[in-house]
Motif scaffolding. Structure first.
Motif, PDB file in Angstrom:
ATOM      1  N   PRO B  20       0.836  -1.202   0.000  1.00 35.93           N
ATOM      2  CA  PRO B  20       0.000   0.000   0.000  1.00 35.93           C
ATOM      3  C   PRO B  20       0.873   1.256   0.000  1.00 35.93           C
ATOM      4  O   PRO B  20       2.047   1.205   0.356  1.00 35.93           O
ATOM      5  N   ALA B  21       0.259   2.374  -0.386  1.00 36.84           N
ATOM      6  CA  ALA B  21       0.965   3.662  -0.382  1.00 36.84           C
ATOM      7  C   ALA B  21      -0.008   4.733   0.115  1.00 36.84           C
ATOM      8  O   ALA B  21      -1.208   4.483   0.224  1.00 36.84           O
ATOM      9  N   ILE B  22       0.535   5.890   0.415  1.00 42.79           N
ATOM     10  CA  ILE B  22      -0.319   7.002   0.838  1.00 42.79           C
ATOM     11  C   ILE B  22      -1.180   7.437  -0.363  1.00 42.79           C
ATOM     12  O   ILE B  22      -0.657   7.699  -1.434  1.00 42.79           O
ATOM     13  N   VAL B  23      -2.479   7.503  -0.159  1.00 40.08           N
ATOM     14  CA  VAL B  23      -3.389   7.936  -1.230  1.00 40.08           C
ATOM     15  C   VAL B  23      -3.979   9.303  -0.893  1.00 40.08           C
ATOM     16  O   VAL B  23      -3.985  10.204  -1.719  1.00 40.08           O
ATOM     17  N   ASN B  24      -4.462   9.450   0.334  1.00 42.37           N
ATOM     18  CA  ASN B  24      -5.069  10.714   0.761  1.00 42.37           C
ATOM     19  C   ASN B  24      -4.200  11.367   1.835  1.00 42.37           C
ATOM     20  O   ASN B  24      -3.435  10.678   2.532  1.00 42.37           O
ATOM     21  N   PRO B  25      -4.331  12.674   2.023  1.00 46.40           N
ATOM     22  CA  PRO B  25      -3.413  13.383   2.942  1.00 46.40           C
ATOM     23  C   PRO B  25      -3.487  12.917   4.396  1.00 46.40           C
ATOM     24  O   PRO B  25      -2.505  13.033   5.126  1.00 46.40           O
ATOM     25  N   ARG B  26      -4.635  12.400   4.815  1.00 44.88           N
ATOM     26  CA  ARG B  26      -4.751  11.994   6.225  1.00 44.88           C
ATOM     27  C   ARG B  26      -4.332  10.530   6.446  1.00 44.88           C
ATOM     28  O   ARG B  26      -4.452  10.014   7.551  1.00 44.88           O
ATOM     29  N   ASP B  27      -3.873   9.854   5.416  1.00 46.06           N
ATOM     30  CA  ASP B  27      -3.494   8.436   5.519  1.00 46.06           C
ATOM     31  C   ASP B  27      -2.210   8.233   6.306  1.00 46.06           C
ATOM     32  O   ASP B  27      -1.377   9.143   6.411  1.00 46.06           O
ATOM     33  N   CYS B  89     -14.350   9.313   9.992  1.00 45.64           N
ATOM     34  CA  CYS B  89     -13.704  10.569   9.579  1.00 45.64           C
ATOM     35  C   CYS B  89     -13.423  11.496  10.753  1.00 45.64           C
ATOM     36  O   CYS B  89     -12.548  12.336  10.705  1.00 45.64           O
ATOM     37  N   ASN B 105     -18.825   9.392   6.106  1.00 40.53           N
ATOM     38  CA  ASN B 105     -17.859   9.724   5.060  1.00 40.53           C
ATOM     39  C   ASN B 105     -16.801   8.673   4.766  1.00 40.53           C
ATOM     40  O   ASN B 105     -16.045   8.835   3.814  1.00 40.53           O
ATOM     41  N   SER B 106     -16.700   7.632   5.579  1.00 41.26           N
ATOM     42  CA  SER B 106     -15.536   6.754   5.432  1.00 41.26           C
ATOM     43  C   SER B 106     -15.709   5.663   4.381  1.00 41.26           C
ATOM     44  O   SER B 106     -14.741   5.027   3.999  1.00 41.26           O
ATOM     45  N   PRO B 108     -16.334   4.654   0.587  1.00 44.48           N
ATOM     46  CA  PRO B 108     -16.317   5.305  -0.726  1.00 44.48           C
ATOM     47  C   PRO B 108     -17.717   5.330  -1.350  1.00 44.48           C
ATOM     48  O   PRO B 108     -18.471   4.368  -1.212  1.00 44.48           O
ATOM     49  N   ARG B 145      -2.862   0.302   4.634  1.00 40.56           N
ATOM     50  CA  ARG B 145      -3.119   1.746   4.529  1.00 40.56           C
ATOM     51  C   ARG B 145      -4.242   2.107   5.488  1.00 40.56           C
ATOM     52  O   ARG B 145      -5.309   1.490   5.470  1.00 40.56           O
ATOM     53  N   TYR B 148      -7.687   8.421   7.476  1.00 37.42           N
ATOM     54  CA  TYR B 148      -8.005   9.284   8.628  1.00 37.42           C
ATOM     55  C   TYR B 148      -7.110   8.921   9.841  1.00 37.42           C
ATOM     56  O   TYR B 148      -7.591   8.746  10.958  1.00 37.42           O
TER      57      TYR B 148
END
Lengths: 204, 389
Positions: B20-27, B89, B105-106, B108, B145, B148
């Motif tokens: 896995p990698a960082i996808v969103n800024p809060r990850d 979230c 919100n969590s 998709p 990953r 939030y």
């Protein structure tokens, strides 16, 4: 083939032609800016010749914050499917996202026709597409839960696309797509990002 | 990375999957140090939960160390964290009221529609579970990953071993919330159906919350023995009529509160359960709700019914009349894990509770398939399986 058979087939062909004609012939709508059905139709499946659909979410933000996101967040714009968003240079024009453009089968000029601050923005499509569309974004206070954001769109497919089934499919796609769009907007405003289960940025 | 993946009903395989990698800024990304197989993983394994796809990475009970952070994560590389199974979230209306498993919100948006059709509203995201809950990759893997990450993970002290902390991710808070939902008054008699991990923690929690008596119901002797060691009075449903036994044990009154820690895969040969099993097998029913029916019938008038057991569909022959006529209160839901973790961590740190008593087997991740099979088929001995990637 006997005369009786000819008569039978002839009658069937005549009836089919008449039925097809009824489906195909629809009065071409005159555009009346004050009669945009999405501005007045709520909780109704139909409004005259228009099919009406929509979606509602509540967002923990003020109408100004929601409007600012809709007007100025490029991340939101790239995620939208059906909800038109403001065109940067011309304040009364909206850009239709890709799915909405596909539905209308050509670029769809969408113009704001009514606006009440923090309360309502209404628009309508212009020009010759395969569908005539009207829409409305409305904000209502929902107490401690935030601001209810409601989008209503009325669609009237034109020409051959006006068969009832096509219209129903359009409305269903719009309903689903608008709900997804509003939920993406809610995520962006409330959390700063759009939720995804992707494991990598480049993953499908 | 290696990960335990779902390949079909009853088929788990450890495979090489993309890191896995960082996808969103809060990850953030964590390296998993310990992970467990949960009873609700068996619902996936048995194919009774819809929306599980081939190659989905399983596991929602895990902990580890942070190895990468997004630009808005508040964690630091190297920190040790336990990760709640419910993803939330922290900012929506429900999160603001600490109902984290109801987060708006969590999950998709693309995965919200099926759950919305089934349940009326979409659910929160969860790790390693169905696509009804987002299809997030789970923790039976080397890396995960974490969305939030500024609000979801619990940072834990370095000096407490993994095995005492791991169950803060799910089953300990689930047992705790089950007991809270039973609204236990000091001295109350509580009946708990199911002495699996959640049931055992519900028993432990009920005593912590001042229950006077806890009656534990199961059909597996080894599990009933563990319940008895916790102070509960065991009742084996293979040997007695549960409704009669509970009436007799409570002087004809019935338990003050009942806890269904079994859920949708009830065992036993009651007629309604056989009918449920047939419906489940042929695909016209999803839940074997025998325990819930029985718990409602057993509960005293004006009592409370707490349901931590997982249900996913609809159940017929539901005793709605008993629920209404006896004035019962029904409380249920996926666990709002993070609401309880600070309090439970404090109990662990003070040695008031030690959840590691539950662990019966420790395996390397590569033996996940063995762990799943035995956890399902040998419940007498395989109480809880912990894996170390």
């Amino acid at each position: 083939m006997t005369i009786a058979n000819w008569a039978r087939y002839g009658l069937a062909a005549t009836l089919a032609t008449a039925a097809g004609g009824v489906l195909i012939y629809r009065r071409k709508p005159g555009i009346n800016h004050d009669a945009a059905p999405a501005r007045s139709a709520r909780h109704r499946r139909r409004f005259g010749d228009y099919r009406v659909t929509g979606a509602t979410v509540t967002i923990r933000a003020t109408p100004e914050q929601i409007r600012a996101c809709w007007q100025g967040n490029a991340q939101l714009w790239s995620a939208l499917e059906y909800l038109p968003f403001p065109e940067g240079n011309q304040p009364d024009l909206l850009l239709p996202p890709s799915e909405l453009r596909d539905m209308a089968s050509r670029p769809l000029l969408t113009r704001i026709v009514a606006e009440r601050e923090d309360e309502l923005i209404a628009w309508r499509s212009e020009g010759e597409g395969h569908a005539d569309m009207h829409g409305r974004l409305r904000f209502r206070d929902n107490g401690s839960k935030g601001t209810a954001v409601e989008v209503i769109m009325a669609v009237r497919p034109q020409h051959f696309a006006s068969a009832w089934k096509t219209e129903a499919m359009m409305a269903e796609a719009l309903k689903l797509g608008l709900l997804r769009d509003l939920r993406r907007m809610k995520m962006l405003i409330e959390t700063g990002e759009i939720a995804t289960a992707r494991m990598r940025p480049d993953a499908a | 990375m290696r990960a335990a993946t779902f390949q079909g009903k009853g088929d788990i395989d450890v495979r090489q999957m993309p890191d896995p990698a960082i996808v969103n800024p809060r990850d953030c990304i964590i390296e998993v140090t310990s992970t467990a197989i949960c009873g609700s993983d068996l619902h996936l394994y048995d194919g009774v939960i819809p929306g599980v796809a081939k190659d989905d990475i399983l596991g929602h009970e895990f902990m580890g160390r942070v190895v990468a952070t997004g630009k808005e994560s508040t964690l630091e590389v190297g920190q040790r964290v336990v990760v709640p199974f419910t993803i939330f979230c922290g900012q929506c209306f429900h999160c603001s009221e600490q109902r984290y498993s109801n987060c708006d919100n969590s999950c998709p948006v693309e995965d919200q529609e099926v759950a919305e059709k089934a349940f009326g509203h979409p659910m929160a995201g969860m790790f390693g579970y169905s696509h009804l809950t987002g299809g997030f990759a789970g923790g039976q893997a080397e890396y995960v990953r974490i969305p939030y990450s500024d609000v979801v993970p619990l940072v834990v002290p370095e000096d407490i071993p993994d095995e005492r902390l791991l169950f803060l991710s799910d089953i300990l808070p689930t047992g705790w919330m089950a007991a809270l939902n039973a609204e236990i008054a000091p001295g109350d008699t509580i009946a708990v159906w199911g002495c699996g991990p959640v049931g055992l923690f519900a028993i432990l929690s009920a005593f912590q919350q001042k229950a006077g008596r806890v009656i534990a119901i199961d059909g597996v002797k080894g599990r009933l023995d563990m319940a008895e060691q916790l102070g509960a009075e065991p009742v084996n449903f293979h040997e007695t009529d549960i409704l009669d036994a509970l009436k007799q044990m409570t002087g004809g009154v019935g338990p003050d509160a009942v806890i269904d820690a079994v859920g949708m895969e009830a065992h036993g040969f009651a007629i309604d359960n056989i009918a449920d099993r047939i419906k489940q097998t042929v695909g016209i029913g999803q839940d074997r709700a025998h325990v819930l029916r029985q718990a409602i019938m057993a509960c005293r008038k004006g009592g409370r019914v707490s349901v931590p057991g997982v249900y996913g569909g609809k159940a017929d022959l539901f005793p709605l009349g008993a629920l209404m006529q006896k004035g019962l209160q029904l409380r249920t839901g996926q666990t709002h894990v993070r609401r309880f973790t600070a309090e439970l961590l404090d109990l662990i740190e003070r040695d008031v509770i030690d959840p590691s008593f539950l662990i019966s087997h420790r395996l390397p991740l590569d033996e996940a398939a063995t762990g799943y099979r035995n956890f399902r088929d040998h419940q007498d001995e395989w109480i809880k399986v912990v894996m170390h990637p």
